[in-house]
Write a protein that holds these residues in place. Sequence first.
Motif, PDB file in Angstrom:
ATOM      1  N   SER A 178       1.857  15.252  -6.139  1.00  0.00           N
ATOM      2  CA  SER A 178       2.435  16.050  -7.220  1.00  0.00           C
ATOM      3  C   SER A 178       1.388  16.786  -8.037  1.00  0.00           C
ATOM      4  O   SER A 178       1.729  17.471  -8.972  1.00  0.00           O
ATOM      5  CB  SER A 178       3.248  15.158  -8.159  1.00  0.00           C
ATOM      6  OG  SER A 178       2.370  14.359  -8.944  1.00  0.00           O
ATOM      7  N   TYR A 179       0.146  16.626  -7.694  1.00  0.00           N
ATOM      8  CA  TYR A 179      -0.969  17.232  -8.427  1.00  0.00           C
ATOM      9  C   TYR A 179      -1.194  16.598  -9.787  1.00  0.00           C
ATOM     10  O   TYR A 179      -2.149  16.895 -10.448  1.00  0.00           O
ATOM     11  CB  TYR A 179      -0.755  18.747  -8.646  1.00  0.00           C
ATOM     12  CG  TYR A 179      -0.506  19.513  -7.392  1.00  0.00           C
ATOM     13  CD1 TYR A 179      -1.564  20.021  -6.665  1.00  0.00           C
ATOM     14  CD2 TYR A 179       0.781  19.729  -6.946  1.00  0.00           C
ATOM     15  CE1 TYR A 179      -1.340  20.736  -5.503  1.00  0.00           C
ATOM     16  CE2 TYR A 179       1.007  20.450  -5.783  1.00  0.00           C
ATOM     17  CZ  TYR A 179      -0.056  20.951  -5.071  1.00  0.00           C
ATOM     18  OH  TYR A 179       0.170  21.652  -3.927  1.00  0.00           O
ATOM     19  N   LYS A 180      -0.309  15.737 -10.236  1.00  0.00           N
ATOM     20  CA  LYS A 180      -0.442  15.243 -11.587  1.00  0.00           C
ATOM     21  C   LYS A 180      -0.188  13.746 -11.700  1.00  0.00           C
ATOM     22  O   LYS A 180      -1.041  13.012 -12.151  1.00  0.00           O
ATOM     23  CB  LYS A 180       0.506  16.007 -12.506  1.00  0.00           C
ATOM     24  CG  LYS A 180       0.287  15.742 -13.966  1.00  0.00           C
ATOM     25  CD  LYS A 180       1.110  16.667 -14.813  1.00  0.00           C
ATOM     26  CE  LYS A 180       0.840  16.411 -16.277  1.00  0.00           C
ATOM     27  NZ  LYS A 180       1.639  17.245 -17.136  1.00  0.00           N
ATOM     28  N   PHE A 181       0.980  13.289 -11.303  1.00  0.00           N
ATOM     29  CA  PHE A 181       1.357  11.904 -11.570  1.00  0.00           C
ATOM     30  C   PHE A 181       1.457  11.081 -10.300  1.00  0.00           C
ATOM     31  O   PHE A 181       2.018  11.528  -9.307  1.00  0.00           O
ATOM     32  CB  PHE A 181       2.717  11.847 -12.271  1.00  0.00           C
ATOM     33  CG  PHE A 181       2.733  12.532 -13.601  1.00  0.00           C
ATOM     34  CD1 PHE A 181       2.023  12.017 -14.666  1.00  0.00           C
ATOM     35  CD2 PHE A 181       3.454  13.692 -13.788  1.00  0.00           C
ATOM     36  CE1 PHE A 181       2.029  12.645 -15.893  1.00  0.00           C
ATOM     37  CE2 PHE A 181       3.474  14.332 -15.005  1.00  0.00           C
ATOM     38  CZ  PHE A 181       2.758  13.801 -16.069  1.00  0.00           C
ATOM     39  N   VAL A 182       0.944   9.862 -10.344  1.00  0.00           N
ATOM     40  CA  VAL A 182       1.143   8.918  -9.255  1.00  0.00           C
ATOM     41  C   VAL A 182       2.600   8.493  -9.281  1.00  0.00           C
ATOM     42  O   VAL A 182       3.168   8.247 -10.347  1.00  0.00           O
ATOM     43  CB  VAL A 182       0.214   7.699  -9.420  1.00  0.00           C
ATOM     44  CG1 VAL A 182       0.555   6.607  -8.429  1.00  0.00           C
ATOM     45  CG2 VAL A 182      -1.243   8.133  -9.296  1.00  0.00           C
ATOM     46  N   ASN A 183       3.226   8.404  -8.096  1.00  0.00           N
ATOM     47  CA  ASN A 183       4.634   8.033  -8.080  1.00  0.00           C
ATOM     48  C   ASN A 183       4.810   6.577  -8.477  1.00  0.00           C
ATOM     49  O   ASN A 183       3.865   5.794  -8.468  1.00  0.00           O
ATOM     50  CB  ASN A 183       5.287   8.374  -6.730  1.00  0.00           C
ATOM     51  CG  ASN A 183       4.832   7.484  -5.614  1.00  0.00           C
ATOM     52  OD1 ASN A 183       5.002   6.281  -5.662  1.00  0.00           O
ATOM     53  ND2 ASN A 183       4.267   8.081  -4.577  1.00  0.00           N
ATOM     54  N   SER A 184       6.021   6.205  -8.832  1.00  0.00           N
ATOM     55  CA  SER A 184       6.275   4.871  -9.377  1.00  0.00           C
ATOM     56  C   SER A 184       5.977   3.764  -8.376  1.00  0.00           C
ATOM     57  O   SER A 184       5.684   2.639  -8.772  1.00  0.00           O
ATOM     58  CB  SER A 184       7.711   4.760  -9.893  1.00  0.00           C
ATOM     59  OG  SER A 184       8.633   4.958  -8.858  1.00  0.00           O
TER      60      SER A 184
ATOM     61  N   VAL B  21       0.870  -1.170   0.000  1.00  0.00           N
ATOM     62  CA  VAL B  21       0.000   0.000   0.000  1.00  0.00           C
ATOM     63  C   VAL B  21       0.909   1.224   0.000  1.00  0.00           C
ATOM     64  O   VAL B  21       1.726   1.389   0.908  1.00  0.00           O
ATOM     65  CB  VAL B  21      -0.908   0.027   1.250  1.00  0.00           C
ATOM     66  CG1 VAL B  21      -1.836   1.238   1.217  1.00  0.00           C
ATOM     67  CG2 VAL B  21      -1.694  -1.263   1.390  1.00  0.00           C
ATOM     68  N   PHE B  22       0.784   2.065  -1.024  1.00  0.00           N
ATOM     69  CA  PHE B  22       1.639   3.248  -1.120  1.00  0.00           C
ATOM     70  C   PHE B  22       0.803   4.491  -1.375  1.00  0.00           C
ATOM     71  O   PHE B  22      -0.229   4.439  -2.044  1.00  0.00           O
ATOM     72  CB  PHE B  22       2.667   3.100  -2.249  1.00  0.00           C
ATOM     73  CG  PHE B  22       3.755   2.128  -1.933  1.00  0.00           C
ATOM     74  CD1 PHE B  22       4.760   2.466  -1.038  1.00  0.00           C
ATOM     75  CD2 PHE B  22       3.773   0.884  -2.511  1.00  0.00           C
ATOM     76  CE1 PHE B  22       5.765   1.564  -0.726  1.00  0.00           C
ATOM     77  CE2 PHE B  22       4.771  -0.029  -2.212  1.00  0.00           C
ATOM     78  CZ  PHE B  22       5.774   0.312  -1.317  1.00  0.00           C
ATOM     79  N   ALA B  23       1.278   5.587  -0.845  1.00  0.00           N
ATOM     80  CA  ALA B  23       0.648   6.874  -1.125  1.00  0.00           C
ATOM     81  C   ALA B  23       0.761   7.162  -2.614  1.00  0.00           C
ATOM     82  O   ALA B  23       1.804   6.900  -3.219  1.00  0.00           O
ATOM     83  CB  ALA B  23       1.329   7.974  -0.322  1.00  0.00           C
ATOM     84  N   ALA B  24      -0.307   7.683  -3.189  1.00  0.00           N
ATOM     85  CA  ALA B  24      -0.278   8.023  -4.613  1.00  0.00           C
ATOM     86  C   ALA B  24       0.689   9.174  -4.873  1.00  0.00           C
ATOM     87  O   ALA B  24       1.310   9.240  -5.925  1.00  0.00           O
ATOM     88  CB  ALA B  24      -1.676   8.401  -5.103  1.00  0.00           C
ATOM     89  N   GLY B  25       0.833  10.055  -3.902  1.00  0.00           N
ATOM     90  CA  GLY B  25       1.742  11.188  -4.050  1.00  0.00           C
ATOM     91  C   GLY B  25       1.002  12.505  -4.008  1.00  0.00           C
ATOM     92  O   GLY B  25      -0.230  12.556  -4.038  1.00  0.00           O
TER      93      GLY B  25
END
Length: 170
Positions: free
Chosen positions: A106-112, A100-104
Amino acid sequence: QGSTIITRDSDTTTSDHATVVSAMMVGRTQGGSNIGVAPDATLYSCITPDITALYSGIEWLIDSGVNVINGSLSSEKEGEYGDVSKWLDHVAVMHDVHLVFAAGNSYKFVNSLGLAYNAIAVGSFNSNNSITLSLYEISGFSSYVEATTDRPEKPNIVAFSVYIWNIEQI
């Protein structure tokens, strides 16, 4: 208070963010009331300040018998399914762990990390400090990515992340 938390010997870093996330998982108030979703679970904590440390951290967690791994760190390759995403997919399948990871933010892209097919990416949900459902919204800073032929839509779920707790209350 009263939660079982095991830390890796090499980890001396603390984080307000990690403390709040930990409280949401296994926390209890000073009076002993449960505030976490799994207050009787054992929490293994390993702070990984960067992607390089993530590898050894996840290996330590797997060696410790952990089967659900949660992370809230960003990656330098946001929006790209790359080597880290592929490694996480391998880890999930070969070691039967749930990621389970935070999407991030960045307002735009989900982190890898969140782009791994076998990882649940969690976005941010804002209650606007209200109990009125009509005021709830996806946080404006929460990362997202629309599905394409080579990747799923992310985040998979959203969770409260604004107006939860003040760190002094934990």
